[in-house]
Design a protein around this motif. Structure first.
Motif: not given
Length: 136
Positions: A19-35
């Motif tokens: 995403a660093r190469l093309w995006a200005k930001g990210v909407v991210f759902n990390p699900a179970g990895f959140t914790h």
């Protein structure tokens, strides 16, 4: 805008890095990895982009261990509990963050250009610039 999905932590990290190469930001759902994922937290911190953490369910209405997000401290914000609409809210939030960031950058840049036009460029004049009071 791109949409990516994976159940594998390493792939999510790769998506964040790309995403660093093309995006200005990210909407991210990390699900179970959140914790549990320090690796995803580190990847978010490393990409230097605004990230909005989203969850379909209200993580604070669930089991106690889900109340702690390792991801949230390195994100611009968190949205949870609105089902699929959490993604829409995340996009609105990200759009506003990017617009504000662009406006601030433009103001600071125009201020520096005006300052450069009014002073001959030499070290003595550069030292006179009050960079701690750049307009925002």
């Amino acid at each position: 805008m791109r949409s990516e999905q994976s159940n594998h932590e390493g792939e999510l990290i790769e998506y964040l890095h790309s995403a660093r190469l093309w995006a200005k930001g990210v909407v991210f759902n990390p699900a179970g990895f959140t914790h549990t994922s320090v690796a995803l937290r580190d990847a978010i911190a490393a990409i230097n982009l605004p990230v909005i953490e989203v969850h379909l369910s209200n993580i604070y209405a669930r089991e106690e261990f889900r109340h702690q997000s390792l991801i949230a401290p390195v994100c611009a914000g968190s949205i949870s509990g609105f089902g699929w609409y959490s993604y829409v809210l995340g996009l609105y939030a990200l759009k506003n963050i990017v617009q504000i960031k662009n406006r601030l950058w433009c103001r600071r840049t125009s201020w520096l250009i005006k300052a450069a036009r009014t002073l001959p460029i030499d070290q003595a004049n550069v030292d006179k610039l009050d960079l701690d009071n750049v307009p925002v």
